[in-house]
Design an enzyme around this catalytic site. Structure first.
Site, PDB file in Angstrom:
ATOM      1  N   TRP A 192       0.877  -1.178   0.000  1.00  0.00           N
ATOM      2  CA  TRP A 192       0.000   0.000   0.000  1.00  0.00           C
ATOM      3  C   TRP A 192       0.917   1.232   0.000  1.00  0.00           C
ATOM      4  CZ3 TRP A 192      -1.595   2.808   4.859  1.00  0.00           C
ATOM      5  CH2 TRP A 192      -2.522   3.813   4.587  1.00  0.00           C
ATOM      6  N   ASP A 273      -0.184  -4.990   9.725  1.00  0.00           N
ATOM      7  CA  ASP A 273      -1.174  -4.006   9.320  1.00  0.00           C
ATOM      8  C   ASP A 273      -2.446  -4.790   8.992  1.00  0.00           C
ATOM      9  OD1 ASP A 273      -2.748  -2.078   8.199  1.00  0.00           O
ATOM     10  OD2 ASP A 273      -1.332  -1.465   6.646  1.00  0.00           O
ATOM     11  N   LYS A 309     -12.901  -0.403   6.475  1.00  0.00           N
ATOM     12  CA  LYS A 309     -13.521  -1.296   5.488  1.00  0.00           C
ATOM     13  C   LYS A 309     -14.557  -2.212   6.120  1.00  0.00           C
ATOM     14  CE  LYS A 309      -9.894   0.288   3.452  1.00  0.00           C
ATOM     15  NZ  LYS A 309      -9.400   0.643   2.169  1.00  0.00           N
TER      16      LYS A 309
HETATM   17  N1  PGU Z   1      -3.370  -0.332   5.500  1.00  0.00           N
HETATM   18  C1  PGU Z   1      -3.720  -0.836   4.308  1.00  0.00           C
HETATM   19  C2  PGU Z   1      -3.042  -2.059   3.818  1.00  0.00           C
HETATM   20  C3  PGU Z   1      -4.700  -0.196   3.558  1.00  0.00           C
HETATM   21  O1  PGU Z   1      -5.043  -0.710   2.373  1.00  0.00           O
HETATM   22  C4  PGU Z   1      -5.319   0.969   4.049  1.00  0.00           C
HETATM   23  C5  PGU Z   1      -6.344   1.704   3.243  1.00  0.00           C
HETATM   24  C6  PGU Z   1      -4.929   1.423   5.310  1.00  0.00           C
HETATM   25  C7  PGU Z   1      -3.947   0.746   6.006  1.00  0.00           C
HETATM   26  C8  PGU Z   1      -5.469   2.639   5.973  1.00  0.00           C
HETATM   27  O2  PGU Z   1      -6.783   2.836   5.966  1.00  0.00           O
HETATM   28  P1  PGU Z   1      -7.488   3.791   7.018  1.00  0.00           P
HETATM   29  O3  PGU Z   1      -8.647   4.356   6.318  1.00  0.00           O
HETATM   30  O4  PGU Z   1      -6.496   4.793   7.466  1.00  0.00           O
HETATM   31  O5  PGU Z   1      -7.885   2.893   8.136  1.00  0.00           O
HETATM   32  N2  PGU Z   1      -6.206   1.678   1.882  1.00  0.00           N
HETATM   33  C9  PGU Z   1      -7.265   2.019   0.973  1.00  0.00           C
HETATM   34  C10 PGU Z   1      -7.902   3.361   1.253  1.00  0.00           C
HETATM   35  C11 PGU Z   1      -7.377   4.565   0.571  1.00  0.00           C
HETATM   36  C12 PGU Z   1      -6.062   5.019   1.123  1.00  0.00           C
HETATM   37  O6  PGU Z   1      -5.074   4.872   0.411  1.00  0.00           O
HETATM   38  O7  PGU Z   1      -6.033   5.499   2.270  1.00  0.00           O
HETATM   39  C13 PGU Z   1      -6.785   1.811  -0.456  1.00  0.00           C
HETATM   40  O8  PGU Z   1      -7.548   2.083  -1.362  1.00  0.00           O
HETATM   41  O9  PGU Z   1      -5.684   1.285  -0.622  1.00  0.00           O
END
Ligand code: PGU
Length: 464
Positions: A192, A273, A309
């Site tokens: 990510w 994570d 999510k």
């Molecule tokens: N860790 C991972 C692996 C994630 O995919 C995401 C969110 C987070 C942490 C953090 O999400 P929080 O909303 O802070 O709890 N990834 C999504 C959301 C968009 C972003 O980049 O924040 C995504 O689309 O990859």
């Protein structure tokens, strides 16, 4: 309109601000550092000295002249571009956010019920303690490890409410920076995108371990193991608890055991994570198996959690950082330091999402309803995944094997489309997605699968 002004700023350094040059071109102001760009962006460089008084030829010059334009965020920037598009066929498969079959945002019924409970109880808006809502911290750790887990029973877990997954990762990164100076965090390649930003901004060095093998469109397990082995002893190893983002490829239970073996052997510290608990398999317990396996070995570990999510609480910014220690005494001290880090960052966390989680997880009826809704969401994504595969296989006459899509889990599919191909997806087909080739199946409907298949087949075969 040109204006000229006299400035006393450089009468003498000591007469204005207590400043001095440091070797890296930084000017110390009190106890903080201010970076001054050399050359045209440097306000001080515009100063001409006339003895003890200086003239500043400031032609409506902004104090922020030296601030350059930041690039759009690779994920959230996609949503901005999507909003700006007026095309009727546009599809937002960028951000990992669940949509209904009608492609509308979804607020879970259990969330509405939990909010009603809050109103009925007439909850107030007083500040939370720095560590967050006690009822939330209790249930979130139990949800992760299982209420009967010895680490919970023996109070070995320091849990602090964080600003969702991101904020919780950030607290952990600050803890690493403060207490493990120089220690490296190993992150998967790819991962990510924000992981790198988080460690960069926290001044924690990181490097990558091999994870994805484009040849097999699967896990490069040998590469992963050997890179973890080769890292300096006592490194932090960042692992996606389930539903790896962006690849959708997780280690098997047997591979998790082997990953734990090498981490233990090298005295590394696992750092999970967990942003998709319940979203990978539909089961909260199954998706926590990796974390529980490490905890069962008596290892110390860090786990960042997010409810964006699985409870659809994206904008409530609710999550937690958990640090499993070898004793309750250590956990108490670690928690005190996490609070100390949080206090000057944001003082104390928001209450609304914390109460929702505490109400849902803490109430057996609502908890059961939540599990059913999560299964429904995970099920819809699985159906869309299957339909996309069926359409691709039926429509693509080249004989390409698309079955890798069915092997991936969670919200995303890692399509293997390169940057130029993803640009074709967006420019020609109005399919908004990240440039690494990831699509969020949570933003796709059954009705749009055929259109998406056409876009993928065209981009894959007609753009190199
Ligand atoms: N860790 C991972 C692996 C994630 O995919 C995401 C969110 C987070 C942490 C953090 O999400 P929080 O909303 O802070 O709890 N990834 C999504 C959301 C968009 C972003 O980049 O924040 C995504 O689309 O990859």
């Amino acid at each position: 309109m040109a204006s000229t002004m006299l400035s006393l700023a450089s009468v003498s350094p000591s007469a204005s601000l207590s400043t001095h040059e440091t070797p890296k071109g930084k000017v110390k102001l009190g106890s903080s550092f201010l970076s001054l760009n050399k050359g045209r962006n440097n306000l001080f460089a515009k100063t001409e000295s006339f003895g003890r008084i200086s003239m500043v030829a400031a032609v409506n010059v902004s104090k922020f002249e030296g601030v350059t334009m930041a690039p759009p965020d690779p994920i959230l920037g996609v949503s901005e571009a999507f909003k700006a598009s007026t095309n009727q066929s546009k599809l937002n498969l960028g951000v990992g956010a669940y949509r209904t079959e009608e492609l509308q945002p979804y607020v879970l019924d259990v969330v509405k019920k939990a909010e009603n409970l809050m109103i009925e109880r007439g909850e107030n808006k007083e500040y939370l303690p720095i560590e967050g809502l006690a009822a939330f911290n209790k249930v979130t750790a139990e949800l992760l490890f299982g209420a009967d887990n010895p680490v919970i029973k023996q109070q070995k877990v320091a849990t602090v409410q964080g600003l969702s997954g991101t904020g919780s990762l950030r607290l952990a990164a600050a803890l690493i920076e403060r207490y493990f100076p120089g220690a490296k965090v190993l992150i998967s390649s790819p991962t990510w995108g924000n992981h790198k930003n988080i460690f960069n901004d926290s001044r924690v060095p990181w490097s990558e371990y091999r994870y994805y093998d484009p040849k097999t469109v699967g896990l490069d397990f040998e590469g992963m193991i050997s890179d973890i082995k080769a890292a300096p002893e006592g490194s932090f190893v960042l692992l996606h608890g389930c539903a790896h983002n962006p690849t959708g490829i997780d280690p098997t239970p047997d591979q998790w055991e082997k990953i734990a073996d090498v981490i233990q052997e090298k005295n590394h510290i696992p750092f999970f994570d967990v942003a998709y608990q319940g979203f990978a398999s539909g089961s909260l317990d199954t998706d926590a198996a990796s974390v529980r396996l490490f905890a069962a070995r008596g290892l110390e570990l860090l786990v960042a959690q997010s409810y964006s999510k699985n409870l659809g609480l994206y904008a409530e910014r609710i999550g937690a950082i958990n640090v499993v220690c070898t004793s309750s005494d250590t956990a108490t001290r670690v928690k005190s330091q996490l609070k100390r880090i949080a206090r000057p960052m944001y003082s104390n966390p928001p209450v609304h999402g914390a109460r929702i989680v505490a109400n849902v997880v803490g109430d057996p009826t609502l908890f059961g309803e939540w599990k059913a809704e999560m299964e429904m969401m995970a099920g819809r994504i699985k159906n869309v995944r299957q339909k996309l595969y069926d359409n691709l296989t039926a429509k693509d006459k080249s004989g390409k094997d698309w079955s890798f899509i069915l092997k991936q889990i969670g919200m995303f599919s890692f399509t293997g489309l390169n940057k130029a191909q993803t640009e074709n997806m967006t420019n020609k087909w109005h399919v908004y997605m990240t440039k690494d080739g990831r699509i969020s199946l949570a933003g796709l409907s059954l009705a749009k699968c055929e259109y998406l298949s056409d876009a993928i087949i065209d981009s894959y075969h007609n753009v190199s």
